[in-house]
Design an enzyme around this catalytic site. Structure first.
Site, PDB file in Angstrom:
ATOM      1  N   GLU A   1      -5.135  -5.013  11.019  1.00 11.42           N
ATOM      2  CA  GLU A   1      -4.112  -3.974  11.159  1.00 11.42           C
ATOM      3  C   GLU A   1      -4.347  -3.197  12.450  1.00 11.42           C
ATOM      4  O   GLU A   1      -5.156  -2.242  12.460  1.00 11.42           O
ATOM      5  CB  GLU A   1      -4.180  -3.001   9.982  1.00 11.42           C
ATOM      6  CG  GLU A   1      -3.936  -3.636   8.630  1.00 11.42           C
ATOM      7  CD  GLU A   1      -3.407  -2.614   7.645  1.00 11.42           C
ATOM      8  OE1 GLU A   1      -2.301  -2.827   7.139  1.00 11.42           O
ATOM      9  OE2 GLU A   1      -4.063  -1.590   7.417  1.00 11.42           O
TER      10      GLU A   1
ATOM     11  N   ASN B   1       0.860  -1.196   0.000  1.00 10.65           N
ATOM     12  CA  ASN B   1       0.000   0.000   0.000  1.00 10.65           C
ATOM     13  C   ASN B   1       0.896   1.245   0.000  1.00 10.65           C
ATOM     14  O   ASN B   1       1.514   1.566   1.011  1.00 10.65           O
ATOM     15  CB  ASN B   1      -0.886  -0.045   1.254  1.00 10.65           C
ATOM     16  CG  ASN B   1      -1.690   1.221   1.467  1.00 10.65           C
ATOM     17  OD1 ASN B   1      -1.781   2.076   0.573  1.00 10.65           O
ATOM     18  ND2 ASN B   1      -2.281   1.350   2.647  1.00 10.65           N
ATOM     19  N   TRP B   2       0.936   1.921  -1.140  1.00  9.06           N
ATOM     20  CA  TRP B   2       1.821   3.099  -1.251  1.00  9.06           C
ATOM     21  C   TRP B   2       1.245   4.328  -0.566  1.00  9.06           C
ATOM     22  O   TRP B   2       1.919   5.348  -0.455  1.00  9.06           O
ATOM     23  CB  TRP B   2       2.093   3.402  -2.735  1.00  9.06           C
ATOM     24  CG  TRP B   2       3.136   2.510  -3.356  1.00  9.06           C
ATOM     25  CD1 TRP B   2       3.642   1.350  -2.827  1.00  9.06           C
ATOM     26  CD2 TRP B   2       3.814   2.711  -4.607  1.00  9.06           C
ATOM     27  NE1 TRP B   2       4.583   0.820  -3.674  1.00  9.06           N
ATOM     28  CE2 TRP B   2       4.709   1.637  -4.773  1.00  9.06           C
ATOM     29  CE3 TRP B   2       3.735   3.683  -5.593  1.00  9.06           C
ATOM     30  CZ2 TRP B   2       5.531   1.522  -5.902  1.00  9.06           C
ATOM     31  CZ3 TRP B   2       4.549   3.568  -6.718  1.00  9.06           C
ATOM     32  CH2 TRP B   2       5.438   2.493  -6.864  1.00  9.06           C
ATOM     33  N   LYS B   3      -0.018   4.269  -0.157  1.00  6.24           N
ATOM     34  CA  LYS B   3      -0.676   5.425   0.463  1.00  6.24           C
ATOM     35  C   LYS B   3      -0.505   6.651  -0.443  1.00  6.24           C
ATOM     36  O   LYS B   3      -0.493   6.500  -1.662  1.00  6.24           O
ATOM     37  CB  LYS B   3      -0.143   5.648   1.881  1.00  6.24           C
ATOM     38  CG  LYS B   3      -0.218   4.346   2.698  1.00  6.24           C
ATOM     39  CD  LYS B   3       0.060   4.529   4.150  1.00  6.24           C
ATOM     40  CE  LYS B   3      -0.076   3.182   4.862  1.00  6.24           C
ATOM     41  NZ  LYS B   3       0.112   3.284   6.313  1.00  6.24           N
TER      42      LYS B   3
ATOM     43  N   GLU C   1      -6.538   4.674   8.335  1.00  7.29           N
ATOM     44  CA  GLU C   1      -6.314   6.082   7.991  1.00  7.29           C
ATOM     45  C   GLU C   1      -7.570   6.697   7.363  1.00  7.29           C
ATOM     46  O   GLU C   1      -7.786   7.908   7.450  1.00  7.29           O
ATOM     47  CB  GLU C   1      -5.097   6.205   7.071  1.00  7.29           C
ATOM     48  CG  GLU C   1      -3.800   5.994   7.860  1.00  7.29           C
ATOM     49  CD  GLU C   1      -2.635   5.457   7.064  1.00  7.29           C
ATOM     50  OE1 GLU C   1      -2.674   5.482   5.819  1.00  7.29           O
ATOM     51  OE2 GLU C   1      -1.674   4.984   7.705  1.00  7.29           O
TER      52      GLU C   1
ATOM     53  N   GLY D   1       2.788   2.124  10.771  1.00  8.21           N
ATOM     54  CA  GLY D   1       3.771   3.188  10.620  1.00  8.21           C
ATOM     55  C   GLY D   1       4.541   3.525  11.879  1.00  8.21           C
ATOM     56  O   GLY D   1       5.258   4.526  11.928  1.00  8.21           O
TER      57      GLY D   1
ATOM     58  N   HIS E   1      -9.386   1.158   5.571  1.00  9.81           N
ATOM     59  CA  HIS E   1      -8.074   1.329   6.204  1.00  9.81           C
ATOM     60  C   HIS E   1      -8.228   2.291   7.388  1.00  9.81           C
ATOM     61  O   HIS E   1      -9.027   3.230   7.324  1.00  9.81           O
ATOM     62  CB  HIS E   1      -7.078   1.887   5.179  1.00  9.81           C
ATOM     63  CG  HIS E   1      -5.669   1.877   5.692  1.00  9.81           C
ATOM     64  ND1 HIS E   1      -5.212   2.820   6.576  1.00  9.81           N
ATOM     65  CD2 HIS E   1      -4.643   1.023   5.474  1.00  9.81           C
ATOM     66  CE1 HIS E   1      -3.948   2.550   6.873  1.00  9.81           C
ATOM     67  NE2 HIS E   1      -3.579   1.462   6.220  1.00  9.81           N
TER      68      HIS E   1
ATOM     69  N   SER F   1       3.650  -2.217  10.295  1.00  8.55           N
ATOM     70  CA  SER F   1       5.100  -2.289  10.496  1.00  8.55           C
ATOM     71  C   SER F   1       5.719  -3.621  10.074  1.00  8.55           C
ATOM     72  O   SER F   1       6.658  -4.100  10.705  1.00  8.55           O
ATOM     73  CB  SER F   1       5.449  -1.955  11.952  1.00  8.55           C
ATOM     74  OG  SER F   1       5.092  -0.609  12.244  1.00  8.55           O
TER      75      SER F   1
ATOM     76  N   GLY G   1       2.929  -1.173   4.244  1.00  8.18           N
ATOM     77  CA  GLY G   1       2.923   0.239   3.881  1.00  8.18           C
ATOM     78  C   GLY G   1       4.330   0.714   3.554  1.00  8.18           C
ATOM     79  O   GLY G   1       4.830   0.540   2.451  1.00  8.18           O
ATOM     80  N   GLY G   2       4.975   1.316   4.534  1.00  2.01           N
ATOM     81  CA  GLY G   2       6.281   1.941   4.327  1.00  2.01           C
ATOM     82  C   GLY G   2       7.292   1.077   3.588  1.00  2.01           C
ATOM     83  O   GLY G   2       7.995   1.559   2.688  1.00  2.01           O
TER      84      GLY G   2
HETATM   85  P1  PGA Z   1       3.076   0.259   7.590  1.00  5.23           P
HETATM   86  O1  PGA Z   1       1.573   0.453   7.040  1.00  5.23           O
HETATM   87  O2  PGA Z   1       3.590  -1.033   6.995  1.00  5.23           O
HETATM   88  O3  PGA Z   1       3.814   1.442   7.120  1.00  5.23           O
HETATM   89  O4  PGA Z   1       2.975   0.144   9.083  1.00  5.23           O
HETATM   90  C1  PGA Z   1       0.712  -0.640   6.931  1.00  5.23           C
HETATM   91  C2  PGA Z   1      -0.618  -0.195   6.424  1.00  5.23           C
HETATM   92  O5  PGA Z   1      -1.072   0.902   6.766  1.00  5.23           O
HETATM   93  O6  PGA Z   1      -1.265  -0.937   5.651  1.00  5.23           O
END
Ligand code: PGA
Length: 249
Positions: A167, A11-13, A99, A173, A97, A212, A233-234
């Site tokens: 999650e 997930n590149w956000k 976020e 993150g 998600h 993470s 994500g990251g």
């Molecule tokens: P992260 O994000 O790997 O940067 O913790 C995961 C996500 O939000 O799907």
């Protein structure tokens, strides 16, 4: 029974410009050269979906959107529909998600409406659930996740392909991850809920862990019972860090 391939989703956000497609090209080259033991998908920002789909034509990397509007079209400035994601080249969509739930006030009912839209358009949804740190500390993690799951998954998902992503909000993150035991407990509870709700189908719905995930913890996490993959994500933003997760799989 053979163990299904893990599903590794990046997930590149809200990261990525045209120059970032170079990362997708490196990944594509690697996936083409190796017998990869995972299902792989990338979720770029909506602006890059079509270009990424063209970049990855013929490569075993699927593409998805990060959200969609429940309606197919209309006067909804700034929103993108499930049909538009399909039109751009997406096959999957991340929904609910944390976020979006926290930053855009998305409720379980809205997430369920979006999941119905995904099914209508022919997209495979990945529906996200997860507790906050306060909820975990209060001993409510499993109850919160069960409630989110019950109300975020519409009945129309029966007999359709979809995934659930567990999650924990506090792990996203942050560099923090739950213990192996905590992940196992949450995934076992989600599996039981899915079987209770969807019968035999519930036994095979992939349950991804997210929060993470990196090269140095992915192996351990992916070996946990009922963890069917990872939502990253990251560490999905560069080919090098994503390959630290993918290449051992
Ligand atoms: P992260 O994000 O790997 O940067 O913790 C995961 C996500 O939000 O799907």
């Amino acid at each position: 029974m053979t163990t299904p391939r893990p599903f590794i989703a990046g997930n590149w956000k809200m990261h990525g410009l045209d120059s970032s497609l170079g990362e997708a090209r490196v990944l594509a080259g690697w996936v083409e050269d190796h017998a990869i033991g995972a299902r792989v998908a990338l979720f770029p920002p909506a602006t890059l979906i079509e270009r990424m789909a063209r970049t990855l034509t013929g490569v075993a990397i699927e593409i998805g959107g990060q959200d969609c509007r429940a309606q197919a079209s209309g006067a909804f400035t700034g929103d993108v529909s499930a049909e538009m994601l399909v039109d751009a080249g997406a096959r999957l969509v991340i929904l609910g998600h944390s976020e979006r739930r926290a930053g855009h006030g998305e409720t379980d009912a809205l997430v369920a409406a979006k999941a119905r839209a995904a099914v209508r358009a022919g997209l495979e949804p990945i529906v996200c659930v997860g507790e906050t740190l306060a909820e975990r500390r209060a001993g409510q993690a499993l109850a919160v996740v069960a409630a989110q799951l019950a109300a975020s998954l519409p009945d129309v998902l029966a007999k359709r392909d979809f995934c659930v992503a567990y999650e924990p909000v506090w792990a996203i993150g942050s560099g923090l991850t739950p213990s192996v035991g905590e992940i196992a407990e949450a995934h076992a509870a989600i599996r039981a809920d899915l079987i209770a709700r969807f019968g035999a189908q519930g036994a095979s719905i992939p349950i991804l862990y997210g929060g993470s995930v990196k090269g140095d913890n992915a192996g351990e996490i992916l070996r946990i019972a009922e963890v069917g993959g990872a939502l990253v994500g990251g560490a999905s933003l560069t080919a090098a860090s994503f390959l630290e997760i993918l290449s051992p799989v």
